[in-house]
Design an enzyme around this catalytic site. Structure first.
Site, PDB file in Angstrom:
ATOM      1  N   TRP A   9      -6.517  53.269  -3.373  1.00 61.34           N
ATOM      2  CA  TRP A   9      -6.075  54.365  -4.234  1.00 61.34           C
ATOM      3  C   TRP A   9      -4.559  54.384  -4.068  1.00 61.34           C
ATOM      4  O   TRP A   9      -4.046  54.716  -3.003  1.00 61.34           O
ATOM      5  CB  TRP A   9      -6.685  55.684  -3.787  1.00 61.34           C
ATOM      6  CG  TRP A   9      -6.377  56.812  -4.717  1.00 61.34           C
ATOM      7  CD1 TRP A   9      -7.047  57.155  -5.847  1.00 61.34           C
ATOM      8  CD2 TRP A   9      -5.306  57.759  -4.595  1.00 61.34           C
ATOM      9  NE1 TRP A   9      -6.463  58.249  -6.437  1.00 61.34           N
ATOM     10  CE2 TRP A   9      -5.392  58.636  -5.693  1.00 61.34           C
ATOM     11  CE3 TRP A   9      -4.273  57.944  -3.681  1.00 61.34           C
ATOM     12  CZ2 TRP A   9      -4.496  59.695  -5.896  1.00 61.34           C
ATOM     13  CZ3 TRP A   9      -3.382  58.986  -3.880  1.00 61.34           C
ATOM     14  CH2 TRP A   9      -3.503  59.851  -4.977  1.00 61.34           C
ATOM     15  N   CYS A  35      -8.252  55.345   0.075  1.00 60.09           N
ATOM     16  CA  CYS A  35      -8.379  53.933   0.403  1.00 60.09           C
ATOM     17  C   CYS A  35      -9.492  53.791   1.450  1.00 60.09           C
ATOM     18  O   CYS A  35      -9.625  54.633   2.336  1.00 60.09           O
ATOM     19  CB  CYS A  35      -7.125  53.299   0.976  1.00 60.09           C
ATOM     20  SG  CYS A  35      -5.709  53.355  -0.122  1.00 60.09           S
ATOM     21  N   LYS A  54     -14.243  70.871 -13.417  1.00 54.85           N
ATOM     22  CA  LYS A  54     -15.244  69.834 -13.722  1.00 54.85           C
ATOM     23  C   LYS A  54     -14.938  69.188 -15.069  1.00 54.85           C
ATOM     24  O   LYS A  54     -14.995  67.974 -15.219  1.00 54.85           O
ATOM     25  CB  LYS A  54     -16.663  70.401 -13.772  1.00 54.85           C
ATOM     26  CG  LYS A  54     -17.439  70.642 -12.514  1.00 54.85           C
ATOM     27  CD  LYS A  54     -17.562  69.531 -11.526  1.00 54.85           C
ATOM     28  CE  LYS A  54     -16.345  69.403 -10.661  1.00 54.85           C
ATOM     29  NZ  LYS A  54     -16.423  69.816  -9.290  1.00 54.85           N
ATOM     30  N   ARG A 109     -13.560  56.195  -1.954  1.00 58.03           N
ATOM     31  CA  ARG A 109     -12.255  56.564  -1.398  1.00 58.03           C
ATOM     32  C   ARG A 109     -11.087  56.066  -2.245  1.00 58.03           C
ATOM     33  O   ARG A 109      -9.927  56.343  -1.940  1.00 58.03           O
ATOM     34  CB  ARG A 109     -12.110  55.994   0.017  1.00 58.03           C
ATOM     35  CG  ARG A 109     -13.198  56.420   0.942  1.00 58.03           C
ATOM     36  CD  ARG A 109     -13.039  55.742   2.275  1.00 58.03           C
ATOM     37  NE  ARG A 109     -11.904  56.282   2.982  1.00 58.03           N
ATOM     38  CZ  ARG A 109     -11.943  57.337   3.775  1.00 58.03           C
ATOM     39  NH1 ARG A 109     -13.072  57.965   3.965  1.00 58.03           N
ATOM     40  NH2 ARG A 109     -10.864  57.762   4.379  1.00 58.03           N
ATOM     41  N   ASN A 139      -4.741  52.519   5.315  1.00 58.95           N
ATOM     42  CA  ASN A 139      -5.084  53.735   4.568  1.00 58.95           C
ATOM     43  C   ASN A 139      -4.098  54.800   5.025  1.00 58.95           C
ATOM     44  O   ASN A 139      -3.978  55.055   6.213  1.00 58.95           O
ATOM     45  CB  ASN A 139      -6.528  54.129   4.924  1.00 58.95           C
ATOM     46  CG  ASN A 139      -6.878  55.529   4.465  1.00 58.95           C
ATOM     47  OD1 ASN A 139      -6.317  56.026   3.487  1.00 58.95           O
ATOM     48  ND2 ASN A 139      -7.784  56.179   5.160  1.00 58.95           N
ATOM     49  N   GLY A 140      -3.366  55.393   4.080  1.00 63.26           N
ATOM     50  CA  GLY A 140      -2.406  56.428   4.460  1.00 63.26           C
ATOM     51  C   GLY A 140      -1.035  56.158   3.867  1.00 63.26           C
ATOM     52  O   GLY A 140      -0.894  55.388   2.910  1.00 63.26           O
ATOM     53  N   GLU A 193     -13.898  76.587 -11.411  1.00 61.49           N
ATOM     54  CA  GLU A 193     -14.677  75.396 -11.072  1.00 61.49           C
ATOM     55  C   GLU A 193     -15.170  74.702 -12.351  1.00 61.49           C
ATOM     56  O   GLU A 193     -15.146  73.471 -12.453  1.00 61.49           O
ATOM     57  CB  GLU A 193     -15.842  75.787 -10.141  1.00 61.49           C
ATOM     58  CG  GLU A 193     -16.814  74.689  -9.772  1.00 61.49           C
ATOM     59  CD  GLU A 193     -16.173  73.484  -9.088  1.00 61.49           C
ATOM     60  OE1 GLU A 193     -15.021  73.545  -8.659  1.00 61.49           O
ATOM     61  OE2 GLU A 193     -16.875  72.449  -9.030  1.00 61.49           O
ATOM     62  N   LYS A 211     -12.784  60.265  -4.047  1.00 57.43           N
ATOM     63  CA  LYS A 211     -13.674  61.311  -3.529  1.00 57.43           C
ATOM     64  C   LYS A 211     -13.065  62.023  -2.321  1.00 57.43           C
ATOM     65  O   LYS A 211     -13.153  63.232  -2.198  1.00 57.43           O
ATOM     66  CB  LYS A 211     -15.010  60.664  -3.140  1.00 57.43           C
ATOM     67  CG  LYS A 211     -16.022  61.612  -2.556  1.00 57.43           C
ATOM     68  CD  LYS A 211     -16.805  62.301  -3.631  1.00 57.43           C
ATOM     69  CE  LYS A 211     -17.729  63.369  -3.125  1.00 57.43           C
ATOM     70  NZ  LYS A 211     -17.861  64.455  -4.101  1.00 57.43           N
ATOM     71  N   HIS A 236      -1.920  89.105 -20.758  1.00 52.88           N
ATOM     72  CA  HIS A 236      -0.597  89.046 -20.134  1.00 52.88           C
ATOM     73  C   HIS A 236       0.086  87.709 -20.414  1.00 52.88           C
ATOM     74  O   HIS A 236       1.002  87.327 -19.692  1.00 52.88           O
ATOM     75  CB  HIS A 236      -0.717  89.296 -18.627  1.00 52.88           C
ATOM     76  CG  HIS A 236      -1.292  90.646 -18.327  1.00 52.88           C
ATOM     77  ND1 HIS A 236      -0.597  91.810 -18.553  1.00 52.88           N
ATOM     78  CD2 HIS A 236      -2.515  91.027 -17.888  1.00 52.88           C
ATOM     79  CE1 HIS A 236      -1.360  92.852 -18.234  1.00 52.88           C
ATOM     80  NE2 HIS A 236      -2.534  92.391 -17.841  1.00 52.88           N
ATOM     81  N   GLU A 256     -11.834  66.946 -14.754  1.00 53.20           N
ATOM     82  CA  GLU A 256     -12.058  65.759 -13.933  1.00 53.20           C
ATOM     83  C   GLU A 256     -12.864  64.696 -14.653  1.00 53.20           C
ATOM     84  O   GLU A 256     -12.519  63.521 -14.606  1.00 53.20           O
ATOM     85  CB  GLU A 256     -12.880  66.129 -12.690  1.00 53.20           C
ATOM     86  CG  GLU A 256     -12.115  66.657 -11.537  1.00 53.20           C
ATOM     87  CD  GLU A 256     -13.010  66.828 -10.325  1.00 53.20           C
ATOM     88  OE1 GLU A 256     -13.960  67.630 -10.389  1.00 53.20           O
ATOM     89  OE2 GLU A 256     -12.769  66.171  -9.302  1.00 53.20           O
TER      90      GLU A 256
HETATM   91  O1  M6R Z   1     -13.970  66.934   0.711  1.00 53.20           O
HETATM   92  P1  M6R Z   1     -13.291  68.211   0.307  1.00 53.20           P
HETATM   93  O2  M6R Z   1     -14.235  69.269  -0.091  1.00 53.20           O
HETATM   94  O3  M6R Z   1     -12.310  68.689   1.326  1.00 53.20           O
HETATM   95  O4  M6R Z   1     -12.460  67.822  -0.984  1.00 53.20           O
HETATM   96  C1  M6R Z   1     -11.601  68.735  -1.588  1.00 53.20           C
HETATM   97  C2  M6R Z   1     -11.231  68.262  -2.970  1.00 53.20           C
HETATM   98  O5  M6R Z   1     -10.553  67.057  -2.904  1.00 53.20           O
HETATM   99  C3  M6R Z   1     -12.453  68.102  -3.869  1.00 53.20           C
HETATM  100  O6  M6R Z   1     -13.182  69.275  -3.960  1.00 53.20           O
HETATM  101  C4  M6R Z   1     -12.025  67.672  -5.279  1.00 53.20           C
HETATM  102  O7  M6R Z   1     -11.325  68.701  -5.890  1.00 53.20           O
HETATM  103  C5  M6R Z   1     -13.242  67.248  -6.090  1.00 53.20           C
HETATM  104  N1  M6R Z   1     -12.941  66.075  -6.831  1.00 53.20           N
HETATM  105  C6  M6R Z   1     -13.691  68.298  -7.027  1.00 53.20           C
HETATM  106  O8  M6R Z   1     -14.735  67.889  -7.841  1.00 53.20           O
END
Ligand code: M6R
Length: 610
Positions: A75, A2, A487, A27, A99-100, A483, A605, A506, A490
């Site tokens: 959010w 947020c 990606k 956010r 926010n929170g 990773e 983000k 396994h 996401e």
């Molecule tokens: O700002 P940060 O690197 O601490 O964020 C950690 C994760 O929230 C962040 O890497 C998230 O997984 C991304 N959306 C990955 O693309």
């Protein structure tokens, strides 16, 4: 998560609030709202389900003015995304953005219902609005009222509160969620992130944990968690940000993928001088500590966690320092045992991730030798609360899916590995030289691969109608497989999992059929022959294989196996390099699927709630 913003000025603040929301949209973006009070004391609140643009359309269809206002981009945590649950939340004259998470909101809600309050939303924020209203009726200034409210709420929050009957003041309160005050001339502002306020000021004051601020046009009065008047340092920011600037790119993420050679060069420029490592941020005290360490504990979330995982291989194989890494949300609730002479490293793009910050705060009560953060945002809470910080020079990352922040984290981590290895006399000069040379040539290799986007565009056609994809890697490429899978999940919403290639037999091998493409990362390293055996095991079971292979690794296209031949790069920097083709593939799959690549559904983000 947020984004919140507040403004108190003599001029109209509607545009300032809306521009701030645009900049805070990273956010959270499931609903947005604002409330302003005009000179006659009329309050107008507008809220819309969906992104900030929907709110802007609604504002443009009305005449809306006010010299004091608050706004929010959400959010959802409590209550589905809807107009009713969007902020600001109101209780009579009291207007709140938050926010929170208020953890004890259920109990407070019950008590307030017993006192006669009606609830219109499912949010925990409406509880705060009613509580402020109730306490105000018991007497005191708005600031005194908020102080009493804070004593009753548990959880993490940043709050901005406005009273429509008194347009001379905004109250801000911070607990575990960031809040910054922007200092103007005859006007002041509050926001979750300074980016929101750059169009109106360059001077900022960060609130600290437990602070409450009384913000008027002319003054900023801050009270700490013990109720004492305090002065917080004002900083001048030179951050550049143009939220609307995607350059010639269709999406921020594509722009950010293509910025990686420059971001890595910039990161290196800050760390190297005449081919030698120069980490100015690590003062002589830091060096003394680094010489003493016998262990490293890394804490991070998401993509940053993957960067930490890669670095673990480097710390142990090159610097010969034992290293552990843990996800922050686990670390913070585990009764971990601190190893002797251990250094804690936190990794984060934003420096505001709630779990990572909480882990740092927990660790600071334990017996680590020191606390180092690697972060992309100089003014973040993580940086401010660490002993030392290394700043990645990725530049602002707007795409929710992290790209350039990851590869610059890896770059700086490798530099740190060499630095610590040298301090421990475990890395001879010629190896140091070789690694630096490999890092310096990396941006050119990445540029080569970025020119081949057409290959990944074509390849993406094979994946866009799939429901599941497996990623395989060995050694320090296993985190890169993770990773790559993250990606794809996401931004294209395709289910993807990563396995260490040797682990497949396994269990996960049972998943293999013609509908499960398997992506293998195959650089030319000491594990190549082992990996080739794993590939055969998968192939024998009818999988469609896509091998991202070093051009000299000895693969060729054959039935059920497509080779994506990649230029040879140094073994040490290969994890950074192999990230890029996986990013390009995910991006192109997402394009075909028509997803919201920059702001994927359900995500934000900066994850500032746990
Ligand atoms: O700002 P940060 O690197 O601490 O964020 C950690 C994760 O929230 C962040 O890497 C998230 O997984 C991304 N959306 C990955 O693309």
């Amino acid at each position: 998560m947020c984004g919140i913003i507040g403004a108190i000025a003599q001029r109209d603040v509607v545009e300032i609030l809306l521009e701030g929301l645009r900049r805070l949209e990273y956010r959270g973006y499931d609903s947005a709202g604002l409330a302003v009070v005009d000179n006659q004391g009329h309050m107008i609140r507008l809220r819309r389900l969906g992104k900030v643009n929907k709110l802007i359309e609604a504002v443009n269809n009305q005449t809306l003015h006010g010299s004091i206002g608050i706004a929010h981009t959400r959010w959802a945590t409590h209550g589905e995304p809807s107009e009713i649950n969007a902020h600001p939340q109101i209780s009579e004259n009291i207007i709140v953005v938050h926010n929170g998470i208020i953890e004890n909101y259920k109990l407070l809600r019950k008590q307030l219902i017993n006192k006669g309050y009606d609830f219109f939303s499912e949010t925990d924020t409406e509880v705060v609005a009613h509580l402020v209203h109730w306490e105000q009726m018991q007497g005191g200034t708005l600031c005194e009222v908020v102080k009493r409210v804070i004593l009753q709420v548990q959880g993490s929050y940043s709050l901005v509160i406005m009273d429509k009957r008194d347009t001379s003041i905004l109250i801000a309160a911070r607990s575990n969620s960031p809040l910054v005050i922007g200092c103007g001339v005859g006007e002041n502002f509050i926001a979750s992130d300074l980016l929101a306020l750059l169009p109106v000021t360059r001077r900022f004051i960060y609130l600290e944990e437990g602070d409450i601020a009384e913000v008027t046009r002319r003054d900023i009065i801050i009270i700490n968690q013990n109720g004492q008047l305090v002065k917080r340092t004002e900083i001048e920011s030179n951050v550049e940000y143009d939220a609307s600037n995607k350059g010639t790119y269709r999406h921020y993420i594509k722009k950010e993928i293509y910025e990686q050679p420059t971001a890595i060069r910039n990161t290196l420029t800050g760390c190297l001088k005449q081919g030698k490592i120069l980490l100015n941020e690590l003062n002589s005290h830091a060096e003394t500590i680094l010489k003493k360490i016998d262990h490293i504990q890394i804490i991070a979330c998401g993509t940053s966690y993957h960067a930490g995982m890669v670095s673990r291989y480097w710390f142990e194989s090159l610097a010969k320092i034992p290293c552990d890494i843990e996800i922050a949300s686990e670390f913070r609730y585990r009764k971990s045992i601190v190893r002797k002479n251990s250094l804690l490293i936190t990794l984060s793009q934003s420096g505001e991730t709630a779990d990572t910050l909480a882990s740092l705060r927990l660790a600071k009560k334990l017996n680590y030798l020191g606390y180092l953060s690697i972060c992309n945002v100089q003014a973040s809470s993580l940086v401010r609360e660490s002993d030392w910080s290394l700043i990645t020079k990725a530049g602002i990352e707007i795409g929710v899916a992290s790209t350039k922040a990851f590869t610059t984290q890896l770059t700086i981590l490798l530099i740190l590995v060499v630095k610590i290895g040298c301090l421990h006399n475990n890395i001879p000069m010629e190896i140091e030289f070789e690694i630096i040379r490999a890092l310096q040539s990396l941006p050119n290799s990445i540029e080569q691969i970025l020119k081949k986007d057409h290959i990944f565009k074509k390849l993406a056609e094979d994946f866009s109608n799939k429901n599941h994809v497996l990623f395989l890697g060995r050694g320090n490429q296993y985190p890169i497989a993770m990773e790559g899978a993250l990606k794809l999940k996401e931004i294209s919403y395709i289910h993807a999992e990563a396995y260490a290639a040797g682990e497949l037999k396994h269990g996960p091998l049972a998943l293999i059929d013609a509908d499960m493409p398997v992506i293998v990362i195959a650089p030319n390293n000491e594990l190549l022959e082992k990996l080739k055996s794993n590939i055969e095991e998968v192939r024998a079971r009818g999988a469609s294989l896509y091998v991202f292979a070093d051009q000299y690794a000895g693969f060729s296209n054959s039935d059920g196996m497509k080779i994506i031949s990649l230029p040879h790069v140094d073994e040490i920097t290969a994890p950074i390099f192999y990230t890029i083709p996986l990013q390009l593939l995910s991006y192109n799959v997402a394009l075909i699927k028509g997803t919201d690549v920059d702001q994927p559904r359900n995500l934000a983000k900066s994850v500032t709630v746990e």
